[in-house]
Design a protein around this motif. Structure first.
Motif, PDB file in Angstrom:
ATOM      1  N   ALA A 264      -8.258  -2.402  -2.228  1.00 14.50           N
ATOM      2  CA  ALA A 264      -7.592  -2.799  -3.470  1.00 14.50           C
ATOM      3  C   ALA A 264      -8.266  -2.105  -4.649  1.00 14.50           C
ATOM      4  O   ALA A 264      -9.497  -1.995  -4.696  1.00 14.50           O
ATOM      5  CB  ALA A 264      -7.659  -4.308  -3.647  1.00 14.50           C
TER       6      ALA A 264
ATOM      7  N   THR B  35      -7.252  -1.404   4.295  1.00 15.68           N
ATOM      8  CA  THR B  35      -6.649  -1.397   2.959  1.00 15.68           C
ATOM      9  C   THR B  35      -7.704  -1.701   1.907  1.00 15.68           C
ATOM     10  O   THR B  35      -8.468  -2.656   2.033  1.00 15.68           O
ATOM     11  CB  THR B  35      -5.520  -2.439   2.873  1.00 15.68           C
ATOM     12  OG1 THR B  35      -4.492  -2.091   3.807  1.00 15.68           O
ATOM     13  CG2 THR B  35      -4.916  -2.465   1.467  1.00 15.68           C
TER      14      THR B  35
ATOM     15  N   ALA C 236       0.838  -1.200   0.000  1.00 18.62           N
ATOM     16  CA  ALA C 236       0.000   0.000   0.000  1.00 18.62           C
ATOM     17  C   ALA C 236       0.870   1.247   0.000  1.00 18.62           C
ATOM     18  O   ALA C 236       1.902   1.314   0.681  1.00 18.62           O
ATOM     19  CB  ALA C 236      -0.914  -0.009   1.217  1.00 18.62           C
TER      20      ALA C 236
ATOM     21  N   LYS D 200      -4.375  -9.201   2.639  1.00 17.68           N
ATOM     22  CA  LYS D 200      -3.966  -7.831   2.969  1.00 17.68           C
ATOM     23  C   LYS D 200      -5.105  -6.825   2.922  1.00 17.68           C
ATOM     24  O   LYS D 200      -4.957  -5.707   3.407  1.00 17.68           O
ATOM     25  CB  LYS D 200      -2.883  -7.355   1.984  1.00 17.68           C
ATOM     26  CG  LYS D 200      -1.661  -8.232   1.864  1.00 17.68           C
ATOM     27  CD  LYS D 200      -0.744  -7.655   0.787  1.00 17.68           C
ATOM     28  CE  LYS D 200       0.459  -8.536   0.525  1.00 17.68           C
ATOM     29  NZ  LYS D 200       1.323  -7.979  -0.557  1.00 17.68           N
ATOM     30  N   ILE D 201      -6.249  -7.174   2.302  1.00 14.62           N
ATOM     31  CA  ILE D 201      -7.244  -6.150   2.000  1.00 14.62           C
ATOM     32  C   ILE D 201      -8.531  -6.323   2.806  1.00 14.62           C
ATOM     33  O   ILE D 201      -8.876  -7.421   3.224  1.00 14.62           O
ATOM     34  CB  ILE D 201      -7.577  -6.112   0.492  1.00 14.62           C
ATOM     35  CG1 ILE D 201      -8.248  -7.404   0.032  1.00 14.62           C
ATOM     36  CG2 ILE D 201      -6.323  -5.835  -0.323  1.00 14.62           C
ATOM     37  CD1 ILE D 201      -8.707  -7.376  -1.429  1.00 14.62           C
TER      38      ILE D 201
ATOM     39  N   CYS E 157     -12.624  -3.800  -1.715  1.00 22.77           N
ATOM     40  CA  CYS E 157     -12.117  -3.718  -3.079  1.00 22.77           C
ATOM     41  C   CYS E 157     -13.016  -2.774  -3.875  1.00 22.77           C
ATOM     42  O   CYS E 157     -14.241  -2.790  -3.709  1.00 22.77           O
ATOM     43  CB  CYS E 157     -12.110  -5.107  -3.714  1.00 22.77           C
ATOM     44  SG  CYS E 157     -11.453  -5.178  -5.402  1.00 22.77           S
TER      45      CYS E 157
ATOM     46  N   LEU F 285      -4.030  -0.285  -2.109  1.00 19.13           N
ATOM     47  CA  LEU F 285      -3.195  -1.312  -2.718  1.00 19.13           C
ATOM     48  C   LEU F 285      -3.529  -1.370  -4.196  1.00 19.13           C
ATOM     49  O   LEU F 285      -4.631  -1.776  -4.587  1.00 19.13           O
ATOM     50  CB  LEU F 285      -3.449  -2.677  -2.072  1.00 19.13           C
ATOM     51  CG  LEU F 285      -2.618  -3.849  -2.622  1.00 19.13           C
ATOM     52  CD1 LEU F 285      -1.139  -3.637  -2.343  1.00 19.13           C
ATOM     53  CD2 LEU F 285      -3.090  -5.168  -2.026  1.00 19.13           C
TER      54      LEU F 285
END
Length: 474
Positions: A200, A198, A89, A242-243, A246, A221
């Motif tokens: 995406a 995070t 990120a 990681k996310i 989205c 990200l």
């Protein structure tokens, strides 16, 4: 069948055969009379088909001989590279560059290749003005009263009906109206994310979305993205741990113009649902397809209410009206609470006017004309770029939307090119605007939503000359 629709369908079919190589340079096309017999159309309709194909420089007419696939078609430029962002990120926002470029918005002295919206010259301004006046007369209290929290009922009903075209099968109660597309995305991000989470996204991505995410404290990200087919699904799979959410623009995204294949959409929706990661789908360009059929949305594959489908008329009808909407699935109550806190009600008169415009069929008529114009523009832009820009230039091949992504050799810095171009009254969108990382410095986005003219052709020629000079001088 509507004559305009039939004419579009025939012209698009022949154009597609030419672009795909089924009909090759020098091939003879059916005569006007034969086209009439094959499709059951009149002489005037058949002649319109050939005039349209000539306007796109796809065919040439030869007296006493007929119509032939043109030998003057633009040479096909190579596709830009697949993006390869760092898979961590980042938050390196090019805020100064973004502010500088968007400060040009509305400047009539400039050729605004930089602003991703259709020119007012391509919009039905007189008809819209009449609808505003009519809405003021029809609405109770002249449109001064608050609407229901969900938004204008007529508008939501018509959006629900239109969703059938992309497999949405929505109901009016599935929808909430908003003050434009960015407002819709903002509600979604606020409802689903918290500072430190995070999100995406595709890379490159629309600057407004990147700025919005950062303003809400989210980490971004960026994922590898193909210029034709969109996000790299394997990269998304690897990013799952990681996310937290989205956001994708699957249909004709800006700036690449890519369109995810149906099987990719289905796979992405299932993948994110399996891991309980919400998908915000920005579909503001979906109605601007160049082919014969609108692409499906990710929302059409949503079985669990995990996709929040967002759209607006900002890229198709009236950017300044700020009319948007969300089909938030299982997150509806969260979105309603945010709308209550942040805006209470949409603008009654404007939303009623847009609803009436959709109801009368004027919107579909306008879209058919706009799509044809944008497709012609794309052809003209690429032909000019092939002729005037430096050797080695690459361009995307959008099948819809408003964006054309241009990639130069690594020697050309488009932020510097912007400074040269603005002195010549030309504004471009440098590629660095579309990322939070140190990439795309040799790329730019051009908006194809300007009316084509000899002046526009000369501006592209001028821009190409500046790029060549910049390449030589460094």
């Amino acid at each position: 069948m509507n004559k305009d629709f039939l004419y579009d369908e025939i012209a698009n079919g022949i154009a597609s055969q030419i672009r795909n190589g089924v009909l090759k340079t020098g091939d003879r096309l059916p005569s006007v009379r034969m086209l009439c017999q094959e499709h059951g159309i009149g002489m005037n309709t058949a002649k319109r088909v050939f005039l349209e194909l000539e306007a796109q420089s796809l065919i040439d007419s030869k007296p006493q001989s007929g119509y032939f696939v043109s030998r003057q078609r633009h040479r096909e430029l190579p596709l830009p590279d697949v993006s390869r962002p760092s898979l961590t990120a980042n938050d390196d926002e090019p805020s100064e560059l973004v502010s500088k470029v968007y400060a040009n918005m509305g400047n009539k002295e400039l050729t605004l290749f930089s602003i991703g919206a259709p020119s007012g010259d391509l919009l039905p301004l007189v008809k819209l003005k009449k609808e505003i006046i009519q809405a003021t007369r029809e609405l109770g209290e002249g449109g001064t009263a608050y609407e229901p929290l969900e938004g204008n009922l007529k508008l939501r009903q018509l959006i629900a009906v239109r969703s059938l075209a992309w497999g949405g099968n929505l109901h009016e109660n599935d929808l909430i109206t908003t003050a434009g597309g960015v407002n819709a995305l903002s509600f979604c991000m606020m409802a689903l994310g918290k500072p430190g989470d995070t999100i995406a996204m595709e890379s490159p991505c629309y600057p407004g979305i990147l700025q919005l995410a950062l303003s809400l404290g989210l980490k971004v990200l960026e994922l590898p993205t193909h210029p034709a087919t969109g996000i790299d699904i394997e990269a998304l799979k690897n990013a799952i741990p990681k996310i937290n959410l989205c956001l994708l623009i699957p249909n004709f995204n800006t700036p690449l113009g890519s369109c995810m294949p149906e099987e990719h959409k289905r796979e992405v929706v299932a993948l994110l649902a399996r891991h309980q990661i919400p998908l915000i789908e920005d579909d503001v360009y979906g109605d601007l397809y160049f082919g014969s059929q609108r692409p499906r949305c990710c929302k059409s594959f949503d079985q669990e209410g995990n996709v929040l489908w967002c759209s607006s008329i900002s890229k198709t009808l009236a950017p300044g009206y700020r009319v948007g909407w969300i089909a938030p699935g299982k997150y509806k109550e969260k979105i309603l609470k945010l709308k209550l806190v942040h805006s209470i009600s949409s603008v009654s008169i404007v939303h009623e006017a847009v609803a009436n415009f959709l109801k009368t069929g004027k919107y579909e008529q306008h879209l058919r004309l706009l799509r044809r114009t944008l497709q012609n523009n794309y052809e003209n832009y690429v032909r000019a770029i092939a002729e005037y820009f430096p050797e080695g230039t690459k361009t995307s091949r959008p099948q819809g939307g408003l964006a054309l992504w241009v990639e130069f050799s690594k020697d050309i810095d488009t932020a510097k090119l912007y400074e040269l171009a603005i002195k010549q009254q030309i504004s471009i969108a440098p590629g660095r605007m579309f990322t939070l990382q140190d990439q795309f410095g040799n790329c730019m986005r051009l908006c194809i939503g300007l009316p084509w003219s000899e002046k526009l052709n000369l501006k592209l020629k001028q821009l190409g000359s500046l790029a060549k000079t910049h390449y030589v001088s460094g």
